[in-house]
Enzyme design. Sequence first.
Site, PDB file in Angstrom:
ATOM      1  N   CYS A  41      -2.810  -7.977   6.481  1.00 29.23           N
ATOM      2  CA  CYS A  41      -2.518  -6.646   6.654  1.00 29.23           C
ATOM      3  C   CYS A  41      -2.401  -6.815   8.223  1.00 29.23           C
ATOM      4  CB  CYS A  41      -3.313  -5.925   6.253  1.00 29.23           C
ATOM      5  SG  CYS A  41      -2.859  -4.053   6.690  1.00 29.23           S
ATOM      6  N   GLY A  87       9.051  -7.880  -1.644  1.00 25.60           N
ATOM      7  CA  GLY A  87       8.381  -6.644  -1.641  1.00 25.60           C
ATOM      8  C   GLY A  87       9.599  -5.608  -1.364  1.00 25.60           C
ATOM      9  N   ALA A 142       0.815  -1.378  -0.064  1.00 30.82           N
ATOM     10  CA  ALA A 142       0.172  -0.068  -0.037  1.00 30.82           C
ATOM     11  C   ALA A 142       0.983   1.326   0.132  1.00 30.82           C
ATOM     12  CB  ALA A 142      -0.864  -0.099   1.429  1.00 30.82           C
TER      13      ALA A 142
END
Length: 322
Positions: free
Chosen positions: A101, A225, A18
């Site tokens: 999350c 990531g 995000a």
Amino acid sequence: MKFGNLTIKNGASLAPMAGLTDATLRTMAANYGATYIISEMVSAKALSFGDKKSAALCKHTSVEGVPYGIQLFGSEPAIMAQAAAFVMKYKPDFIDINMGCPAPKITNNGCGSALMKNPPLCGELVKAVVEAVDIPVTIKIRKGFDDSSLTALEVAKRAEAAGAAAVTLHARTREQMYRPPVDYTSIAALKQAVSIPVIGNGDITTVEEALSVVEQTGCDQVMVGRGALGRPWFFSQLAAAFNGQPIPAEPTLKEKMCIMQKHVYDMCNDKGEAQAMRECRTQVAWYMHGLQGAARLRGLTSSLTYYTDIEELAQLVLKLNS
Ligand SMILES: Cc1cc2nc3c(=O)[nH]c(=O)nc-3n(C[C@H](O)[C@H](O)[C@H](O)COP(=O)(O)O)c2cc1C
């Protein structure tokens, strides 16, 4: 590896992040060889209220041969199903459901990693989304919520039974947030427990680590990531490694600065200069890692305002590091 009828090439995929994996970063990663790309997480509930900012996160990203997934978060099967049907207009190749999350504003609403406390609900969410769309549905989970509820295997088995096409495991609990250690043995255990592809994730920052995670765990692929932030070319090295080809050399500093400038230029084109220059600051700070004068350079990134500022920053980097 296949997600349903989608063929995924060899290499590593870009983890959804995000505030970071916007259309520009997704496209760059795909062009460097990421095997598939996923949107930032998008609230199913916000989409159901017609929220334009949430819809903007879904922007179609197309690089030939690189499937694009839209990641939804939510905890109500009917709303998730509705959101999945709604985002089909952005032409995703698959839908991913966020079950990992750790942020309190997400988990306090029963979403993200809070779902790991309720495996039956995870199964229902997958079933509802699978019934709503005719593209593959994948899930991204953690080991569990905390050490007293290690539910990854149960969640994945329920998801598989409900029609999930693949499962990504970020091998930490929610309680750990992003703290070490990553428990790769949990990825190996998951691989033994389900027949759908298992993607291993967590703290992979070198080609050697990526190869070792696949070897240790038997997972079908890895997802990267933070290890790719400020170095999108990492995907070309990972793709080469998993295809048994020579690993491309690290770009020179001058080349890295060109890549950084193109990154910001493309963000400006996509979002307009004002928004892009605000949002690029975190990304640019990653490009400053390990450089001489990094603290001073990172300080400068926090005031980037115009595209010309990035050109000046690149010049300064080369001057301080020549
Ligand atoms: C800033 C940030 C934002 C993230 N946002 C998401 C997200 O939107 N959806 C998701 O599934 N995971 C999200 N994650 C988790 C990553 O996808 C990944 O699982 C985690 O960072 C571990 O992998 P890494 O060590 O390769 O970064 C986020 C991580 C970071 C650092």
